[in-house]
Design a protein around this motif. Structure first.
Motif, PDB file in Angstrom:
ATOM      1  N   SER A  39       0.833  -1.203   0.000  1.00  7.80           N
ATOM      2  CA  SER A  39       0.000   0.000   0.000  1.00  7.80           C
ATOM      3  C   SER A  39       0.866   1.250   0.000  1.00  7.80           C
ATOM      4  CB  SER A  39      -0.920   0.028   1.225  1.00  7.80           C
ATOM      5  OG  SER A  39      -0.163   0.101   2.424  1.00  7.80           O
ATOM      6  N   THR A  41      -0.013   5.172   1.129  1.00  9.31           N
ATOM      7  CA  THR A  41      -1.049   5.988   1.754  1.00  9.31           C
ATOM      8  C   THR A  41      -0.511   7.376   2.051  1.00  9.31           C
ATOM      9  OG1 THR A  41      -0.449   5.195   3.966  1.00  9.31           O
ATOM     10  CG2 THR A  41      -2.185   3.992   2.801  1.00  9.31           C
ATOM     11  N   GLY A  43      -1.973  11.388   3.995  1.00 14.01           N
ATOM     12  CA  GLY A  43      -3.006  12.318   4.420  1.00 14.01           C
ATOM     13  C   GLY A  43      -3.078  13.458   3.424  1.00 14.01           C
ATOM     14  N   LEU A  44      -4.263  13.990   3.171  1.00 18.41           N
ATOM     15  CA  LEU A  44      -4.430  15.053   2.199  1.00 18.41           C
ATOM     16  C   LEU A  44      -4.336  16.418   2.872  1.00 18.41           C
ATOM     17  CD1 LEU A  44      -7.383  13.720   0.022  1.00 18.41           C
ATOM     18  CD2 LEU A  44      -4.929  13.393  -0.284  1.00 18.41           C
ATOM     19  N   ASN A  47      -7.108  18.002   5.190  1.00 23.13           N
ATOM     20  CA  ASN A  47      -7.677  16.955   6.046  1.00 23.13           C
ATOM     21  C   ASN A  47      -6.572  15.942   6.361  1.00 23.13           C
ATOM     22  OD1 ASN A  47      -9.301  15.283   7.492  1.00 23.13           O
ATOM     23  ND2 ASN A  47     -10.834  14.982   5.885  1.00 23.13           N
ATOM     24  N   MET A  50      -7.145  12.274   7.643  1.00 13.73           N
ATOM     25  CA  MET A  50      -7.739  11.242   6.791  1.00 13.73           C
ATOM     26  C   MET A  50      -6.630  10.546   6.009  1.00 13.73           C
ATOM     27  SD  MET A  50     -10.550  11.568   3.717  1.00 13.73           S
ATOM     28  CE  MET A  50     -11.901  11.897   4.840  1.00 13.73           C
ATOM     29  N   ASP A  51      -6.409   9.271   6.295  1.00 14.66           N
ATOM     30  CA  ASP A  51      -5.372   8.500   5.623  1.00 14.66           C
ATOM     31  C   ASP A  51      -5.977   7.875   4.372  1.00 14.66           C
ATOM     32  OD1 ASP A  51      -2.694   7.976   5.745  1.00 14.66           O
ATOM     33  OD2 ASP A  51      -2.943   5.991   6.600  1.00 14.66           O
ATOM     34  N   LEU A  52      -5.546   8.353   3.211  1.00 16.52           N
ATOM     35  CA  LEU A  52      -6.119   7.920   1.946  1.00 16.52           C
ATOM     36  C   LEU A  52      -5.216   6.882   1.286  1.00 16.52           C
ATOM     37  CD1 LEU A  52      -8.305   8.383  -0.298  1.00 16.52           C
ATOM     38  CD2 LEU A  52      -6.707  10.035  -1.283  1.00 16.52           C
ATOM     39  N   MET A  53      -5.804   5.807   0.779  1.00 16.76           N
ATOM     40  CA  MET A  53      -5.069   4.795   0.026  1.00 16.76           C
ATOM     41  C   MET A  53      -4.851   5.302  -1.396  1.00 16.76           C
ATOM     42  SD  MET A  53      -3.852   1.570   0.257  1.00 16.76           S
ATOM     43  CE  MET A  53      -4.877   0.650   1.437  1.00 16.76           C
ATOM     44  N   LEU A  54      -3.588   5.546  -1.755  1.00 13.24           N
ATOM     45  CA  LEU A  54      -3.267   6.022  -3.094  1.00 13.24           C
ATOM     46  C   LEU A  54      -3.078   4.872  -4.074  1.00 13.24           C
ATOM     47  CD1 LEU A  54      -0.607   8.757  -2.208  1.00 13.24           C
ATOM     48  CD2 LEU A  54      -3.100   8.969  -2.302  1.00 13.24           C
ATOM     49  N   GLN A  82      -5.784   5.536  -6.965  1.00 16.11           N
ATOM     50  CA  GLN A  82      -6.824   6.550  -6.897  1.00 16.11           C
ATOM     51  C   GLN A  82      -6.358   7.774  -7.690  1.00 16.11           C
ATOM     52  OE1 GLN A  82      -9.731   6.234  -5.408  1.00 16.11           O
ATOM     53  NE2 GLN A  82      -9.397   4.285  -4.376  1.00 16.11           N
ATOM     54  N   VAL A  84      -5.756  10.815  -7.501  1.00 16.40           N
ATOM     55  CA  VAL A  84      -5.564  11.924  -6.564  1.00 16.40           C
ATOM     56  C   VAL A  84      -4.658  12.972  -7.195  1.00 16.40           C
ATOM     57  CG1 VAL A  84      -4.749  12.544  -4.264  1.00 16.40           C
ATOM     58  CG2 VAL A  84      -5.820  10.320  -4.649  1.00 16.40           C
TER      59      VAL A  84
END
Length: 265
Positions: A39, A41, A43-44, A47, A50-54, A82, A84
């Protein structure tokens, strides 16, 4: 050498695809238990909690059984990504790889490639040999330091352009949140920022490898900051290149912090 900042239409860079590869395992090892899980990951901005999976890959996934391929002693694993925007990502992302017995957990055995694209067809590629830190708690991987501009065209030699005196311009893609450095008309670098309301966060500065060592990153940063200074925004900086520039040029320190009045027409 030109000093103006141009403003054409532009498009921002987003994560389009990725691939993970490993040297010399067989496919049966990769699909055995315990599973191999990977993975990326982050944070944006706006926010950070919020840990987002890239990007991700798992040998336990069965919906794409024919997607793994082998070439020249390496096994290539296509990643789920994603879309992003690069401008919304922090300076570092967390790369984590969990493997079972019999799969290499050594420096450089695993390689990661992420592709960023824009709608105009330009691309950035992020390439890394995964260090030991990626196994276990994860590796905080830098973004801009490992980004390269895809297929840079050699600097054209014309009667008005020489290696010692190139034509340099900085183009502001305001709608898509980046400044573009052009050397004799060829893309040489980017300064990426993220705008939320009236707050602007500078996130990444990228200079193509063939143009490094010539002071061009500071040309890009200086002209971008000159332009940002004219805008009625507060500014935060998360880019190490910009931090070093301001240390050497303290007259730009005022760009960070409180908003400046909007210019009068």
């Amino acid at each position: 050498m030109t000093d103006q900042v141009l403003r054409p239409d532009g498009t921002g860079f987003y994560l389009a695809s990725g691939e993970l590869s490993v040297s010399t395992p067989d496919e049966q090892t990769m699909t055995s238990t315990p599973p191999v899980d990977f993975s990326v990951t982050a944070g944006l901005f706006g926010n950070p909690d919020m840990d987002l999976m890239l990007a991700s890959w798992s040998s336990a996934r069965t919906d794409e059984p024919d997607s793994v391929r082998s070439d020249e002693g390496r096994l290539f694993l296509p990643l789920r990504t994603q879309p992003v925007m690069l401008s919304s990502l922090p300076s570092k992302v967390r790369v984590q790889l969990r493997t079972g017995a019999g799969v290499h957990e050594t420096q450089g055995a695993w390689q990661l490639v992420l592709h960023f694209r824009n709608q105009a067809g330009s691309g950035l590629t992020w390439h890394a040999d995964l260090p030991i830190e990626a196994f276990g708690t994860g590796w905080l991987a830098p973004l801009a330091d490992l980004l390269t501009i895809d297929d840079p065209v050699a600097v054209a030699q014309t009667p008005t352009s020489t290696p010692d005196s190139p034509t340099i311009s900085v183009v502001h893609h305001a709608d898509d949140e980046y400044y573009e450095l052009l050397v004799d008309g060829q893309q040489a670098g980017l300064l990426v920022y993220h705008l939320i309301g009236s707050h602007l966060s500078i996130t990444h500065t990228v200079v193509e490898q063939t143009y490094r060592g010539r002071g061009l990153s500071w040309v890009l940063v200086g002209r971008a900051l000159d332009d940002i200074r004219t805008r009625s925004v507060t500014v935060s900086n998360y880019c190490a290149v910009v931090s070093r520039f301001i240390e050497k040029h303290p007259e730009y320190a005022d760009v960070l912090g409180a908003p400046r009045p909007a210019p009068t027409s």
